[in-house]
Design a protein around this motif. Structure first.
Motif, short mmCIF file in Angstrom:
data_model
loop_
_atom_site.label_atom_id
_atom_site.label_comp_id
_atom_site.label_asym_id
_atom_site.label_seq_id
_atom_site.Cartn_x
_atom_site.Cartn_y
_atom_site.Cartn_z
N MET A 296 16.21 -1.46 -1.15
CA MET A 296 16.05 -0.73 -2.43
C MET A 296 17.73 -0.34 -2.49
SD MET A 296 13.69 -1.16 -4.34
CE MET A 296 13.63 -0.05 -5.48
N THR B 182 4.51 -5.97 -10.98
CA THR B 182 4.60 -7.16 -10.92
C THR B 182 3.17 -7.72 -10.67
OG1 THR B 182 6.59 -7.18 -9.44
CG2 THR B 182 5.53 -9.13 -9.19
N TRP B 183 2.32 -7.04 -10.02
CA TRP B 183 0.88 -7.27 -9.69
C TRP B 183 0.07 -7.14 -11.21
CZ3 TRP B 183 -3.22 -4.01 -10.57
CH2 TRP B 183 -4.63 -4.18 -10.07
N TYR C 60 19.00 8.97 -1.26
CA TYR C 60 18.83 8.13 -2.40
C TYR C 60 18.53 8.79 -3.50
CZ TYR C 60 16.49 4.03 -4.35
OH TYR C 60 16.17 2.87 -5.14
N THR C 61 17.35 9.67 -3.36
CA THR C 61 17.22 10.38 -4.83
C THR C 61 18.25 11.39 -5.21
OG1 THR C 61 14.94 10.74 -3.42
CG2 THR C 61 15.14 12.16 -5.47
N THR D 175 7.76 -1.15 -9.14
CA THR D 175 8.15 -2.40 -9.16
C THR D 175 6.90 -3.25 -8.88
OG1 THR D 175 10.34 -1.54 -8.89
CG2 THR D 175 9.98 -3.88 -9.06
N LEU D 176 6.59 -3.01 -7.68
CA LEU D 176 5.36 -3.88 -6.98
C LEU D 176 4.26 -4.02 -8.01
CD1 LEU D 176 4.78 -5.53 -4.78
CD2 LEU D 176 3.99 -3.68 -3.51
N GLU E 250 10.05 4.02 -6.66
CA GLU E 250 10.54 2.86 -7.37
C GLU E 250 10.04 1.55 -6.79
OE1 GLU E 250 15.02 4.14 -7.80
OE2 GLU E 250 14.77 2.14 -7.78
N VAL E 251 9.74 1.60 -5.49
CA VAL E 251 9.21 0.23 -4.99
C VAL E 251 7.93 0.23 -5.34
CG1 VAL E 251 8.14 -0.79 -2.69
CG2 VAL E 251 10.40 0.38 -2.71
N ALA F 32 12.59 9.42 -4.60
CA ALA F 32 12.57 8.25 -5.46
C ALA F 32 12.31 7.07 -4.92
CB ALA F 32 13.87 8.30 -5.96
N PRO F 33 12.80 6.51 -3.68
CA PRO F 33 12.73 5.27 -3.20
C PRO F 33 11.53 4.51 -3.07
CG PRO F 33 13.85 6.59 -1.59
CD PRO F 33 13.58 7.64 -2.57
N MET F 34 10.42 5.10 -2.69
CA MET F 34 9.16 4.43 -2.54
C MET F 34 8.35 4.78 -3.89
SD MET F 34 9.21 3.74 0.50
CE MET F 34 10.79 3.76 0.83
N MET G 175 8.48 -9.70 -6.82
CA MET G 175 9.22 -8.62 -6.99
C MET G 175 10.45 -8.72 -6.44
SD MET G 175 8.64 -4.93 -5.33
CE MET G 175 9.85 -4.81 -4.20
N HIS H 258 -0.80 2.26 2.40
CA HIS H 258 -0.32 1.02 2.44
C HIS H 258 0.98 0.64 3.25
CE1 HIS H 258 0.33 -3.32 1.01
NE2 HIS H 258 1.45 -2.83 0.82
N LEU H 259 1.93 1.64 2.97
CA LEU H 259 3.26 1.85 3.75
C LEU H 259 3.13 2.16 5.11
CD1 LEU H 259 5.22 3.28 0.86
CD2 LEU H 259 5.52 1.20 1.66
N ALA I 242 2.81 -10.84 -4.91
CA ALA I 242 3.36 -9.89 -5.81
C ALA I 242 4.60 -9.36 -5.07
CB ALA I 242 2.46 -8.45 -5.90
N GLU J 197 0.74 -10.26 -13.15
CA GLU J 197 -0.09 -11.29 -12.66
C GLU J 197 -1.60 -11.27 -13.14
OE1 GLU J 197 0.03 -11.73 -8.50
OE2 GLU J 197 2.30 -12.10 -8.40
N ASP K 171 0.77 5.32 0.11
CA ASP K 171 1.45 5.77 1.31
C ASP K 171 0.72 5.14 2.43
OD1 ASP K 171 2.18 9.30 0.39
OD2 ASP K 171 3.44 7.52 1.31
N ARG L 15 8.68 1.96 5.30
CA ARG L 15 9.48 2.48 4.31
C ARG L 15 11.02 2.24 4.44
NH1 ARG L 15 5.23 5.65 5.46
NH2 ARG L 15 3.98 6.46 3.62
N TRP M 198 -4.12 -1.37 -1.46
CA TRP M 198 -4.08 -0.40 -2.71
C TRP M 198 -5.05 -0.37 -3.91
CZ3 TRP M 198 -1.93 -2.84 -6.61
CH2 TRP M 198 -0.91 -3.79 -6.20
N THR M 199 -5.55 -1.93 -3.81
CA THR M 199 -6.44 -2.07 -5.01
C THR M 199 -7.97 -1.70 -4.84
OG1 THR M 199 -7.10 -4.41 -4.22
CG2 THR M 199 -5.01 -4.19 -5.48
#
Lengths: 204, 297
Positions: free
Chosen positions: B234, A74-75, B200-201, A70-71, A66-67, A62-64, B288, A183-184, B284, A78, A181, B227, A191-192
């Motif tokens: 988060m 937002t993009w 987290y999950t 959300t990100l 969600e990031v 889940a965590p990434m 966020m 990008h992280l 962005a 805009e 991934d 990460r 990622w665009t």
């Protein structure tokens, strides 16, 4: 309500799957935000203009996710886009059904965008030649996902999409495709995918 | 088509060294491996000495990945000639059968290896891979658990098992596997970070707090793990926003989240320097983080 795909959206989806043939991959589809609802009853399909590749490998954490959601949300705001869909290509060739991850993410997207679509790539028909559209498109009806037949009508211009996807696959453009991934792993990875977007435009 | 050495202007020694690096790092860039190794073998076989055998093995596996059965067959024949009766080569033969989806034959090949040598871990793991390829995840999990009871130190197997559990959404058991890995590799930031993601999950306040701690630990081990940084942000944000925490815990987590947000912004600023296009991501991310702060307070 149905969605249509531009060449750029379709291309990048397939390039993502081609870059990681041994992994499951997923990503988002974005559409231009509709300015206002039409007063008459003319029906305009949602046009997915771009695709944002998200992850490869393990999709069920889940965590990434969600990031990323959300990100990218937002993009989108805009750039006057809206997240309109979710795609996934499963790890095994013969596995073409949407799983729990796909349904959950797509349902989340549908909360914000009622006409959201879920797309599953049919790996068995994925060839270099791109002779036919290889997607299964699911629409959300009464809390269930129903599969709709995907044919050339689901594309803004199927011939163009087919030609350009073929060219990019042969040229191995997928080697330079960046997903979230990547990008992280290194924030400078964009990622665009502006370079690939340029190649698509160039070939149009 | 231009050769690899022409396209990238590399010598055969550089190509050989690159192959070694990919071997050591266990990279699965099969198309590249096939390109480089095929040229190396065709043009420079005599210079490679004994290295050629391990390169044959490496390129054979990469060829299977790329559906290049012609190349895989050639490599297999060379290896069979050089190492007749070798179990390692037999296993490669089995992998080729797997690639052709001849799972029963492949299984028999591995069984014959195990008859000669019941401790051959490679053959056992291939049998489990066959189950995975057929989509029999529950069977694969069961067999892998049995395998790990005998070969408890096999890290690759623990990681594979954790991936299988994650795909089955059995996060508790996935966490257990990652705990084994963290115990034997306390300095590996990736295991820490993946453990935090699993917790987290799983969800729930206790798991969120654990996840925050392990994201923090991963960051301590590698302060450039994005990460872990995002994960810390988060998890701290969710804890702070939870109605079940007291004021002190909330305050502490708001502080952690704010620190993480600051670090994230800095990381993006650093990455965006010089490139016009990356500035949109920087913006962005800032927005966020700001919007999430509003929901937290």
């Amino acid at each position: 309500m149905s969605i249509k795909l531009t060449t750029q959206a379709y291309c990048k989806m397939l390039l993502h799957a081609a870059k990681y043939p041994h992994c499951a991959v997923n990503g988002l589809l974005v559409a231009e935000k509709q300015k206002e609802k039409k007063k008459d009853n003319t029906y305009t399909p949602i046009l997915c203009v771009d695709c944002i590749p998200l992850f490869h490998g393990t999709l069920a954490l889940a965590p990434m996710l969600e990031v990323a959601l959300t990100l990218i949300d937002t993009w989108c705001k805009e750039n006057k886009y809206v997240i309109a869909g979710y795609y996934q290509a499963n790890e095994r060739i013969k596995d073409f059904r949407p799983n729990q991850v796909a349904e959950k993410v797509a349902a989340r997207i549908a909360e914000n965008f009622s006409e959201a679509a879920m797309i599953i790539v049919d790996n068995t028909r994925f060839t270099m030649g791109c002779y036919e559209p290889i997607l299964a498109i699911y629409d959300h009806h009464e809390n269930k996902w129903k599969c709709r037949d995907c044919n050339v009508d689901c594309f803004e211009d199927w011939c163009e999409a087919q030609k350009i996807t073929l060219a990019l696959l042969e040229g191995r453009s997928y080697e330079s495709l960046i997903d979230f991934d990547n990008h992280l792993d290194d924030l400078r990875n964009d990622w665009t995918n502006p370079e690939i977007n340029k190649s698509v435009l160039h070939l149009c | 088509m231009a050769s690899v050495s022409e396209m990238y202007d590399v010598t055969w020694e550089e190509m050989r060294d690159k192959l070694r690096k990919w071997r050591e790092d266990n990279h699965r860039n099969s198309e590249q491996i096939v390109d480089v190794a095929e040229e190396l073998i065709n043009e420079h076989a005599s210079k490679l000495g004994d290295d050629i055998w391990i390169i044959y093995e490496q390129v054979m596996i990469a060829a299977l990945d790329c559906s290049r059965d012609d190349l895989a067959w050639t490599c297999l024949q060379e290896l069979k000639k050089q190492f007749p009766g070798s179990q390692r080569v037999k296993r490669l033969g089995g992998m080729r059968l797997e690639a052709l989806e001849k799972y029963e034959e492949a299984g028999k090949q591995y069984d014959s290896i195990l008859q000669e040598d019941p401790t051959n871990t490679a053959a056992r793991k291939r049998k489990i891979s066959i189950l995975k390829a057929q989509g029999k995840n529950t069977d694969a999990i069961r067999e892998l658990n049995e395998y790990l009871e005998l070969f408890v130190g096999d890290q690759e197997a623990w990681h594979e098992l954790s991936d299988l559990y994650i795909n089955e959404h059995d996060y508790g058991k996935a966490a257990f596997c990652l705990e084994e890995l963290m115990m034997t590799n306390p300095h590996n930031h990736l295991y820490c970070e993946q453990y935090a993601e699993v917790k987290y999950t799983q969800g729930g306040l206790e798991n969120l707090e654990l996840s925050r701690k392990y994201f923090a630990q991963a960051l301590k081990l590698n302060n450039r793990n994005m990460r872990a940084l995002f994960g810390l942000y988060m998890s701290a944000s969710h804890i702070a926003a939870s109605p079940k925490v007291n004021a002190a815990v909330k305050k502490a987590n708001v502080k952690y989240a704010a620190w993480a947000a600051n670090q994230i912004n800095r990381a993006y600023q650093l990455a965006g320097r010089g490139t016009k296009e990356n500035k949109c991501s920087v913006k962005a991310v800032e927005e966020m983080l700001e919007s999430m702060q509003i929901t937290m307070s």
